[in-house]
Design an enzyme around this catalytic site. Structure first.
Site, PDB file in Angstrom:
ATOM      1  CD  GLU A 228      36.801 -27.371  83.646  1.00 47.69           C
ATOM      2  OE1 GLU A 228      36.809 -26.370  84.126  1.00 47.69           O
ATOM      3  OE2 GLU A 228      36.557 -28.220  84.149  1.00 47.69           O
TER       4      GLU A 228
ATOM      5  N   GLY B 216      36.091 -22.176  91.938  1.00 49.73           N
ATOM      6  CA  GLY B 216      35.100 -20.974  91.577  1.00 49.73           C
ATOM      7  C   GLY B 216      35.385 -19.746  91.451  1.00 49.73           C
TER       8      GLY B 216
ATOM      9  CG  ASP C 297      42.581 -31.974  85.186  1.00 47.61           C
ATOM     10  OD1 ASP C 297      41.626 -32.147  84.626  1.00 47.61           O
ATOM     11  OD2 ASP C 297      42.566 -31.427  86.232  1.00 47.61           O
TER      12      ASP C 297
ATOM     13  CG  ASP D 288      48.342 -33.556  76.801  1.00 48.11           C
ATOM     14  OD1 ASP D 288      48.489 -32.585  76.246  1.00 48.11           O
ATOM     15  OD2 ASP D 288      49.332 -34.304  76.964  1.00 48.11           O
TER      16      ASP D 288
ATOM     17  CB  ILE E  16      43.061 -22.545  85.309  1.00 48.78           C
ATOM     18  CG1 ILE E  16      41.565 -22.501  84.586  1.00 48.78           C
ATOM     19  CG2 ILE E  16      43.161 -21.754  86.557  1.00 48.78           C
ATOM     20  CD1 ILE E  16      40.623 -23.282  85.519  1.00 48.78           C
ATOM     21  CG  ASP E  17      42.154 -25.945  82.909  1.00 49.60           C
ATOM     22  OD1 ASP E  17      42.770 -26.104  83.961  1.00 49.60           O
ATOM     23  OD2 ASP E  17      41.131 -26.156  82.552  1.00 49.60           O
TER      24      ASP E  17
END
Length: 322
Positions: free
Chosen positions: A210, A123, A43, A284, A160-161
């Site tokens: 995601e 999860g 990521d 990104d 998140i993210d």
């Protein structure tokens, strides 16, 4: 013989001229950069620091991992952002332990670098997005700005993210979210750099979605939503792919090349990997001309590696890279 040699010389010169013309007219194959050094990441978020010209990559990992490069090609690992846990982490994500930090996003605005990150457990929707800031990445001094947005089992989204973009109107927007609850977009304050109102769902995908990257391209007039679809973090068994849709509004609807709304599972795949790299994702986009992501190296038995490519836009206003 002299006549033949002259003819060959003229032909060679003509061919060279044609090749030169083609090379000037076409991009350099939307080149993927030749990276060396320490490039193990998940990521990645990429930025070039103002003033120093240093290339920085922040990524998922213990304390939030940091790579730097003086030329953008050879990378070294720096100290992590966190060496101890901010007290608020346990308040919002009680089951989170240690210093495992996910999915950072670095954003420069008005002289300050804003680094967003996620804490969660696999999860779970009990998650939070946090923020630290600095005026100099090279200086290595970061200030904790606390929780940006959180989620739990009763919220529609998973916090998140995060990814930040400045829109055509000067306003700032944050894309975030994952999996069955999908991707959301919310406006953020230019003073607090935190949400100011409601969050709106803009994309869903069965089988996994995601890691949103929201980009505004002033040349095309569109907002582009890049997402990772499929499953991550299983080495050579990962099924990640990078897909994209576009909209005239940061709140959608984002549609793919076939006109399918990403809220209904749409998304045009622009990177599905190849024989050398499996499961590309966690992408990104820096500006509108560079895309960073991770993929699993076949040659290194599934090690997660940093990939950076030049990003190009076709005549119809769609992004592509090699």
């Amino acid at each position: 013989m002299q006549h033949v040699r002259s003819h060959k010389t003229m032909l060679t010169s003509a061919l060279l001229a044609i090749l030169l013309f083609v090379s000037l007219m076409l991009p350099a194959s939307a080149a993927t950069w030749n990276l060396t050094g320490d490039t193990n990441v998940h990521d990645p978020s990429y930025i070039v620091e103002n003033g120093t010209g240093t290339h920085w990559v922040f990524s998922t990992g213990e304390g939030l991992q940091v790579l730097w490069s003086s030329d953008g090609k050879h990378y070294n690992r720096s100290l992590p952002i966190f060496t101890s846990r901010p007290s608020w982490w346990s308040q919002y994500v009680p089951n989170h332990t240690g210093l495992d930090v996910w999915a950072p996003d670095i954003f420069y605005y008005n002289g300050t670098y804003y680094l967003y990150y996620s804490i969660s457990t696999f999860g779970s929707k009990v998650s939070a997005i946090g923020l630290v800031t600095t005026n100099s990445i090279s200086g290595g001094v970061w200030t904790d700005r606390g929780m940006v947005i959180s989620s739990n089992n009763s919220t529609n989204y998973n916090a998140i993210d995060a990814n930040i973009v400045q829109g055509h109107n000067g306003k700032l927007y944050m894309a975030f979210g994952s999996w069955s609850n999908g991707i959301y977009v919310t406006e953020i304050s230019t003073s607090t750099m935190k949400p100011t109102g409601n969050s709106y769902r803009v994309a869903t995908k069965s089988g996994g979605i995601e890691g949103p990257s929201l980009v505004y391209n002033s040349n095309t007039g569109y907002y582009y939503l890049f997402v990772s679809i499929g499953t991550c973090c299983a080495g050579l068994n990962s099924t990640y792919k990078i897909a994209v849709g576009r909209s005239t509004s940061p709140f959608g609807p984002f549609v793919d090349k076939n006109g399918v709304d990403m809220k209904n599972g749409g998304g045009t795949v622009i990177d599905s990997g190849n024989s050398a790299w499996v499961g590309p994702g966690g992408q990104d986009v820096y500006g509108t001309n560079v895309i960073a992501r991770h993929a699993y190296s076949v040659a290194e038995n599934g090690a997660p590696k940093l990939l950076i490519s030049d990003l190009y836009w076709d005549s119809s206003g769609w992004p592509y890279f090699n």
